[in-house]
Write a protein that holds these residues in place. Structure first.
Motif, PDB file in Angstrom:
ATOM      1  N   THR A 168       2.201   2.761  -2.599  1.00 62.50           N
ATOM      2  CA  THR A 168       1.853   3.608  -3.744  1.00 62.50           C
ATOM      3  C   THR A 168       0.767   4.606  -3.372  1.00 62.50           C
ATOM      4  O   THR A 168       0.863   5.801  -3.682  1.00 62.50           O
ATOM      5  N   ARG A 169      -0.287   4.128  -2.717  1.00 61.56           N
ATOM      6  CA  ARG A 169      -1.411   5.002  -2.364  1.00 61.56           C
ATOM      7  C   ARG A 169      -0.973   6.112  -1.417  1.00 61.56           C
ATOM      8  O   ARG A 169      -1.434   7.255  -1.521  1.00 61.56           O
ATOM      9  N   ARG A 170      -0.070   5.805  -0.508  1.00 58.82           N
ATOM     10  CA  ARG A 170       0.382   6.829   0.431  1.00 58.82           C
ATOM     11  C   ARG A 170       1.279   7.869  -0.247  1.00 58.82           C
ATOM     12  O   ARG A 170       1.300   9.032   0.152  1.00 58.82           O
TER      13      ARG A 170
ATOM     14  N   GLU B 115      -9.840   8.069  -9.131  1.00 57.05           N
ATOM     15  CA  GLU B 115      -9.907   9.264  -8.291  1.00 57.05           C
ATOM     16  C   GLU B 115     -10.135  10.515  -9.136  1.00 57.05           C
ATOM     17  O   GLU B 115     -10.945  11.379  -8.780  1.00 57.05           O
TER      18      GLU B 115
ATOM     19  N   VAL C  11      -4.786   3.453  -9.389  1.00 56.06           N
ATOM     20  CA  VAL C  11      -4.847   4.377  -8.261  1.00 56.06           C
ATOM     21  C   VAL C  11      -5.421   5.736  -8.672  1.00 56.06           C
ATOM     22  O   VAL C  11      -6.328   6.275  -8.017  1.00 56.06           O
TER      23      VAL C  11
ATOM     24  N   GLY D 263       0.792  -1.224   0.000  1.00 56.60           N
ATOM     25  CA  GLY D 263       0.000   0.000   0.000  1.00 56.60           C
ATOM     26  C   GLY D 263       0.821   1.268   0.000  1.00 56.60           C
ATOM     27  O   GLY D 263       0.307   2.356   0.309  1.00 56.60           O
TER      28      GLY D 263
ATOM     29  N   ASP E 130      -1.110  10.264  -1.687  1.00 55.04           N
ATOM     30  CA  ASP E 130      -1.596  11.171  -0.634  1.00 55.04           C
ATOM     31  C   ASP E 130      -0.562  12.241  -0.318  1.00 55.04           C
ATOM     32  O   ASP E 130      -0.906  13.413  -0.104  1.00 55.04           O
TER      33      ASP E 130
END
Length: 421
Positions: free
Chosen positions: A73-75, A123, A119, A71, A78
């Motif tokens: 990549t998602r952070r 969004e 990802v 996880g 952010d």
């Protein structure tokens, strides 16, 4: 001629490029009548992968797999959103900035497009962006993968060109940053004509909290790139430490990576590494036979009748490699062209091999975004459902600015060589 026709025929019917190279070598030897060359065939393949620097390839691939599983990549996305803020078209900037951060870990254009499309595109679509534009933008963000270190393509080129892996990785830093800034410029210019939505408003405290919680993920690129730049480790050692850092961050910071995932991750990494290393072994045979057949000398004689100085040669090379890159993936493209073009660049025109490597890699990566094939667009299409042709048309300004960047990099070698000690 017979070897060339055979190679093109089996390539066009879909035979994998590594097997094409080996079979073409067999046809060349049979056609030459020097069957004694078969004795050296396996030795040349082994010599092609008998390089310490190539150990970095499976390690870089392992880092990307662990990062995706954990996880991280998602952070990083952010974290990019915390930097950009609520500006008009903010999520488009975030897409490129996040790709730049992720590229410092993954190092593969197609892998990065596949991951980031999952990802970023949903969004961006949720916030009102056109899906085709969002997917196309992610494709060009993925172009940064093989340029900003670590880069599997730069490692392969280093082995082919017999230059230091660390020099090639460092040579990609400024070109990668330059492309990022140029993509920002295109987004800003397109913002005058399209009503891009603003990013969701976040207070300074919210952004600080997001940045604080996501900042440990930056440990991975800092460990990899920082240790290479600082001279504390060579690329292979840095990749090994980076893999450990990715596992620790994924396990104890994001808490999404579990050591029980390792068998599956190691298997995927081994399979992809085997493909890449087999290509390198086949390339060794291909290069050996090209030299035996005096192909580089014949090509050099032709090019010298067209290009009379290094700049003209590089501009001609840009066209040749871009055309090759439209139909052949990056690493096979390097394998086919470097043994022919590099000796001409260095011995005839006096071009630094590291500068030539940067130009060659960017050309071949840009070919992944160019018709008639445009492999990266098809990868993004498979993930998002957007049409590849429409993606290319909508994001055409990014293609044009990438070509401009290539010309600038060809004219100013210091942009590639400035950070190399």
């Amino acid at each position: 001629m017979i070897t060339s026709l055979f190679f093109l025929a089996i390539l066009l019917v879909g035979v994998p490029i590594g097997i094409c190279l080996c079979l073409a070598g067999v046809v060349f030897i049979l056609n030459s009548g020097s069957t004694v060359l078969f004795q050296s065939f396996p030795l040349q393949m082994f010599a092609g992968v008998d390089s310490y620097g190539l150990i970095a390839i499976p390690l870089f691939i392992l880092i990307g797999e662990i990062m995706n599983s954990g996880g991280i990549t998602r952070r990083l996305v952010d974290l990019a959103m915390a930097f950009i803020g609520s500006v008009k078209g903010g999520l488009a900037y975030v897409n490129i900035l996040a790709n730049m951060m992720v590229s410092s870990i993954i190092g593969s254009a197609t892998a990065q497009v596949a991951i980031m499309s999952q990802v970023m595109v949903p969004e961006m679509e949720k916030q009102g962006y056109d899906k085709t534009f969002a997917a196309g933008l992610t494709v060009y963000g993925g172009m940064l993968g093989p340029i900003i270190p670590p880069s599997v393509m730069f490692v392969v080129y280093s082995v082919l060109a017999q230059v230091a892996v660390s020099d090639m990785l460092i040579a990609g830093i400024i070109p990668g940053i330059l492309l990022t800034l140029l993509f920002f410029l295109v987004i800003a210019c397109m913002g005058f004509f399209y009503d891009y939505p603003r990013s969701e408003y976040r207070t300074l405290r919210q952004r600080a909290r997001t940045a604080l919680s996501a900042s440990p993920t930056l440990l991975i690129p800092i460990v990899i790139v920082g240790s290479i730049l600082g001279g504390f480790a060579n690329p292979t050692e840095a990749a090994a430490v980076g893999a450990v850092a990715a596992a620790l961050v994924g396990r104890y910071v994001t808490k999404e990576f579990h050591f029980g995932h390792l068998p599956r991750i190691l298997l995927r990494s081994a399979m992809y590494s085997a493909i890449v290393l087999f290509l390198v072994a086949a390339a060794a045979v291909f290069s050996w036979l090209l030299i035996y057949g005096k192909v580089p000398q014949a090509v050099a004689a032709w090019i010298q009748t067209v290009a009379h100085d290094p700049v003209t040669f590089l501009l001609l090379t840009n066209v040749i490699l871009l055309v090759i890159g439209t139909v052949i993936d990056g690493i096979p493209g390097l394998i086919m062209t470097v043994p022919i073009l590099l000796p001409i660049a260095t011995e005839v025109y006096g071009i630094d091999p590291r500068h030539f490597g940067v130009v060659a890699v960017i050309n071949l990566v840009l070919g992944l975004m160019s018709p008639p094939v445009g492999l990266s667009f098809f990868v993004a299409s498979a993930v998002t459902g957007a049409k590849p042709g429409k993606m290319f048309i909508v994001t055409l300004p990014f293609f044009i600015i990438s070509c401009v960047a290539l010309v600038v990099l060809s004219l100013f070698p210091s942009l590639s060589l400035g950070l190399i000690k």
